[in-house]
Design a protein around this motif. Sequence first.
Motif, PDB file in Angstrom:
ATOM      1  N   LEU A  40       0.809  -1.220   0.000  1.00  0.00           N
ATOM      2  CA  LEU A  40       0.000   0.000   0.000  1.00  0.00           C
ATOM      3  C   LEU A  40       0.844   1.273   0.000  1.00  0.00           C
ATOM      4  O   LEU A  40       0.390   2.320  -0.450  1.00  0.00           O
ATOM      5  N   VAL A  41       2.073   1.167   0.505  1.00  0.00           N
ATOM      6  CA  VAL A  41       2.917   2.363   0.556  1.00  0.00           C
ATOM      7  C   VAL A  41       3.235   2.874  -0.845  1.00  0.00           C
ATOM      8  O   VAL A  41       3.398   4.081  -1.057  1.00  0.00           O
ATOM      9  N   SER A  42       3.303   1.971  -1.824  1.00  0.00           N
ATOM     10  CA  SER A  42       3.578   2.413  -3.196  1.00  0.00           C
ATOM     11  C   SER A  42       2.426   3.252  -3.739  1.00  0.00           C
ATOM     12  O   SER A  42       2.644   4.224  -4.462  1.00  0.00           O
ATOM     13  N   LEU A  43       1.202   2.897  -3.368  1.00  0.00           N
ATOM     14  CA  LEU A  43       0.047   3.701  -3.785  1.00  0.00           C
ATOM     15  C   LEU A  43       0.094   5.080  -3.135  1.00  0.00           C
ATOM     16  O   LEU A  43      -0.154   6.104  -3.787  1.00  0.00           O
ATOM     17  N   GLU A  44       0.419   5.093  -1.832  1.00  0.00           N
ATOM     18  CA  GLU A  44       0.468   6.364  -1.107  1.00  0.00           C
ATOM     19  C   GLU A  44       1.570   7.272  -1.656  1.00  0.00           C
ATOM     20  O   GLU A  44       1.374   8.488  -1.831  1.00  0.00           O
ATOM     21  N   LYS A  45       2.723   6.695  -1.943  1.00  0.00           N
ATOM     22  CA  LYS A  45       3.832   7.488  -2.492  1.00  0.00           C
ATOM     23  C   LYS A  45       3.457   8.070  -3.850  1.00  0.00           C
ATOM     24  O   LYS A  45       3.778   9.223  -4.155  1.00  0.00           O
ATOM     25  N   SER A  46       2.779   7.293  -4.660  1.00  0.00           N
ATOM     26  CA  SER A  46       2.366   7.777  -5.980  1.00  0.00           C
ATOM     27  C   SER A  46       1.355   8.914  -5.842  1.00  0.00           C
ATOM     28  O   SER A  46       1.405   9.909  -6.577  1.00  0.00           O
ATOM     29  N   PHE A  68      -9.857   7.816  -2.647  1.00  0.00           N
ATOM     30  CA  PHE A  68      -8.588   7.102  -2.787  1.00  0.00           C
ATOM     31  C   PHE A  68      -8.341   6.205  -1.579  1.00  0.00           C
ATOM     32  O   PHE A  68      -7.884   5.064  -1.716  1.00  0.00           O
ATOM     33  N   ASN A  69      -8.655   6.716  -0.380  1.00  0.00           N
ATOM     34  CA  ASN A  69      -8.521   5.899   0.825  1.00  0.00           C
ATOM     35  C   ASN A  69      -9.437   4.684   0.755  1.00  0.00           C
ATOM     36  O   ASN A  69      -9.068   3.588   1.185  1.00  0.00           O
ATOM     37  N   SER A  70     -10.627   4.880   0.201  1.00  0.00           N
ATOM     38  CA  SER A  70     -11.564   3.756   0.050  1.00  0.00           C
ATOM     39  C   SER A  70     -10.996   2.709  -0.903  1.00  0.00           C
ATOM     40  O   SER A  70     -11.179   1.498  -0.707  1.00  0.00           O
ATOM     41  N   LEU A  71     -10.286   3.178  -1.928  1.00  0.00           N
ATOM     42  CA  LEU A  71      -9.652   2.270  -2.878  1.00  0.00           C
ATOM     43  C   LEU A  71      -8.574   1.440  -2.181  1.00  0.00           C
ATOM     44  O   LEU A  71      -8.508   0.214  -2.336  1.00  0.00           O
ATOM     45  N   SER A  76      -6.900  -3.745   1.380  1.00  0.00           N
ATOM     46  CA  SER A  76      -6.565  -4.295   2.698  1.00  0.00           C
ATOM     47  C   SER A  76      -7.733  -5.069   3.297  1.00  0.00           C
ATOM     48  O   SER A  76      -7.522  -6.090   3.961  1.00  0.00           O
ATOM     49  N   ASP A  77      -8.961  -4.617   3.054  1.00  0.00           N
ATOM     50  CA  ASP A  77     -10.136  -5.363   3.540  1.00  0.00           C
ATOM     51  C   ASP A  77     -10.145  -6.787   2.988  1.00  0.00           C
ATOM     52  O   ASP A  77     -10.444  -7.750   3.710  1.00  0.00           O
ATOM     53  N   ASP A  78      -9.799  -6.905   1.724  1.00  0.00           N
ATOM     54  CA  ASP A  78      -9.803  -8.224   1.103  1.00  0.00           C
ATOM     55  C   ASP A  78      -8.708  -9.114   1.679  1.00  0.00           C
ATOM     56  O   ASP A  78      -8.907 -10.317   1.884  1.00  0.00           O
ATOM     57  N   VAL A  79      -7.546  -8.515   1.967  1.00  0.00           N
ATOM     58  CA  VAL A  79      -6.450  -9.270   2.588  1.00  0.00           C
ATOM     59  C   VAL A  79      -6.875  -9.791   3.960  1.00  0.00           C
ATOM     60  O   VAL A  79      -6.697 -10.969   4.284  1.00  0.00           O
ATOM     61  N   PHE A  80      -7.466  -8.916   4.768  1.00  0.00           N
ATOM     62  CA  PHE A  80      -7.879  -9.314   6.114  1.00  0.00           C
ATOM     63  C   PHE A  80      -9.014 -10.335   6.069  1.00  0.00           C
ATOM     64  O   PHE A  80      -9.094 -11.224   6.925  1.00  0.00           O
ATOM     65  N   LYS A  81      -9.867 -10.213   5.080  1.00  0.00           N
ATOM     66  CA  LYS A  81     -10.953 -11.189   4.916  1.00  0.00           C
ATOM     67  C   LYS A  81     -10.378 -12.586   4.645  1.00  0.00           C
ATOM     68  O   LYS A  81     -10.846 -13.583   5.202  1.00  0.00           O
ATOM     69  N   LYS A  82      -9.335 -12.630   3.812  1.00  0.00           N
ATOM     70  CA  LYS A  82      -8.711 -13.920   3.494  1.00  0.00           C
ATOM     71  C   LYS A  82      -8.038 -14.520   4.729  1.00  0.00           C
ATOM     72  O   LYS A  82      -8.036 -15.741   4.926  1.00  0.00           O
ATOM     73  N   ILE A  83      -7.437 -13.669   5.561  1.00  0.00           N
ATOM     74  CA  ILE A  83      -6.820 -14.164   6.793  1.00  0.00           C
ATOM     75  C   ILE A  83      -7.902 -14.703   7.727  1.00  0.00           C
ATOM     76  O   ILE A  83      -7.747 -15.775   8.325  1.00  0.00           O
ATOM     77  N   LEU A  84      -9.008 -13.967   7.847  1.00  0.00           N
ATOM     78  CA  LEU A  84     -10.093 -14.393   8.730  1.00  0.00           C
ATOM     79  C   LEU A  84     -10.672 -15.735   8.291  1.00  0.00           C
ATOM     80  O   LEU A  84     -11.026 -16.577   9.121  1.00  0.00           O
ATOM     81  N   GLU A  85     -10.727 -15.953   6.996  1.00  0.00           N
ATOM     82  CA  GLU A  85     -11.306 -17.198   6.459  1.00  0.00           C
ATOM     83  C   GLU A  85     -10.466 -18.431   6.768  1.00  0.00           C
ATOM     84  O   GLU A  85     -10.944 -19.560   6.638  1.00  0.00           O
ATOM     85  N   LYS A  86      -9.217 -18.224   7.183  1.00  0.00           N
ATOM     86  CA  LYS A  86      -8.346 -19.364   7.501  1.00  0.00           C
ATOM     87  C   LYS A  86      -8.818 -20.101   8.754  1.00  0.00           C
ATOM     88  O   LYS A  86      -8.469 -21.249   8.969  1.00  0.00           O
ATOM     89  N   LYS A  87      -9.594 -19.411   9.592  1.00  0.00           N
ATOM     90  CA  LYS A  87     -10.103 -20.029  10.819  1.00  0.00           C
ATOM     91  C   LYS A  87     -11.560 -19.606  10.985  1.00  0.00           C
ATOM     92  O   LYS A  87     -11.854 -18.454  11.326  1.00  0.00           O
ATOM     93  N   LYS A  88     -12.470 -20.519  10.769  1.00  0.00           N
ATOM     94  CA  LYS A  88     -13.904 -20.207  10.734  1.00  0.00           C
ATOM     95  C   LYS A  88     -14.427 -19.649  12.046  1.00  0.00           C
ATOM     96  O   LYS A  88     -15.396 -18.875  12.051  1.00  0.00           O
ATOM     97  N   SER A  89     -13.820 -20.028  13.170  1.00  0.00           N
ATOM     98  CA  SER A  89     -14.315 -19.572  14.471  1.00  0.00           C
ATOM     99  C   SER A  89     -13.760 -18.210  14.877  1.00  0.00           C
ATOM    100  O   SER A  89     -14.126 -17.669  15.924  1.00  0.00           O
ATOM    101  N   ALA A  90     -12.884 -17.627  14.068  1.00  0.00           N
ATOM    102  CA  ALA A  90     -12.183 -16.395  14.447  1.00  0.00           C
ATOM    103  C   ALA A  90     -13.033 -15.144  14.265  1.00  0.00           C
ATOM    104  O   ALA A  90     -13.864 -15.053  13.353  1.00  0.00           O
ATOM    105  N   SER A  91     -12.776 -14.183  15.138  1.00  0.00           N
ATOM    106  CA  SER A  91     -13.393 -12.857  15.035  1.00  0.00           C
ATOM    107  C   SER A  91     -12.323 -11.766  15.047  1.00  0.00           C
ATOM    108  O   SER A  91     -12.629 -10.591  14.883  1.00  0.00           O
ATOM    109  N   ILE A  92     -11.060 -12.173  15.266  1.00  0.00           N
ATOM    110  CA  ILE A  92      -9.938 -11.235  15.316  1.00  0.00           C
ATOM    111  C   ILE A  92      -8.904 -11.630  14.273  1.00  0.00           C
ATOM    112  O   ILE A  92      -8.526 -12.796  14.173  1.00  0.00           O
ATOM    113  N   VAL A  93      -8.461 -10.652  13.496  1.00  0.00           N
ATOM    114  CA  VAL A  93      -7.380 -10.861  12.531  1.00  0.00           C
ATOM    115  C   VAL A  93      -6.096 -10.309  13.132  1.00  0.00           C
ATOM    116  O   VAL A  93      -6.032  -9.130  13.513  1.00  0.00           O
TER     117      VAL A  93
END
Length: 305
Positions: A40-46, A68-71, A76-93
Amino acid sequence: MKLLFIVGAPRSGTTWLQLLLSQSAHISTAQETHLFNEYLVSLEKSWRSHANDVRSRGLQSLYSREQFNSLRKSISDDVFKKILEKKKSASIVLEKTPDHAYFWREILELYPDAHFIHLVRDPRAVVASMRATGKEWNNAWASAGISGLSKLWLSSVRAAEKIPRATSSFRELKYETLNIDTLHDTWSWLGLEETREAAASAFDACAIKNLKTTAAGPKFQPWDVKNEPTAMLRKGDRDAWKSELSSSDIAIVDSICGPVMRKYSYQTIGQGTPLKYRAYCFAEDIARKSENSARHIFRSAKRVM
């Protein structure tokens, strides 16, 4: 979904803490993502590089700052969603990338409710570990020298110390005092109702000797820990640095990190400023002056041409 970021200087035990915390069924984690410090830092720098573009080039012509922040947040939302999906019982990433200590502002801009844990370890142990792993991994740590590695610890700690000025969702832990009660208290801080017995079980499963085996290892392994490089899982001995660093090495670490390390109750033992370190600083100063002189000559030559 609650977000938890573990930050700290490299080789401070952040991976161990990550594994300990993730033994709760309510916490899901993954390998270091480097999401904010590399992707994400590359997007911010650009975005910043085009902020004052006279021709209005860049994404500013299409997006407001909020859009732009929403973009960025959609990524990052999608990344965290994928991490959360690794453990079905989880509520914390749980995301653990040590260098995110430098990017807490960017994290809080997108996730103002994010939680942070800063793990601090004796800089002499950190330096000894970085030097050993750097040699095996053949990375920049191998050539940084004791001085460079000491400055890396100092820089990381100072960066993380600024986080509680911006959020109250911050907890600072010391590697040397991590124990069953610390783990249990940290789970409670996160709003989890885990038992002390569960914390004891997690400590046993995440003992260094058990991390290197399949049968006795952690119940939840976010990645195949036993296949990590040899130097990744070292002795776990909190005082190993005393035999791995020379008295001169220790004095260099003490000289650079002294005021900050003493704040965390790490007592300096090096005597004065060693000749090797004074020589290093002298050579570094000469190199810096030579580099600045070369830049001045180059700029002058460009003006002439």
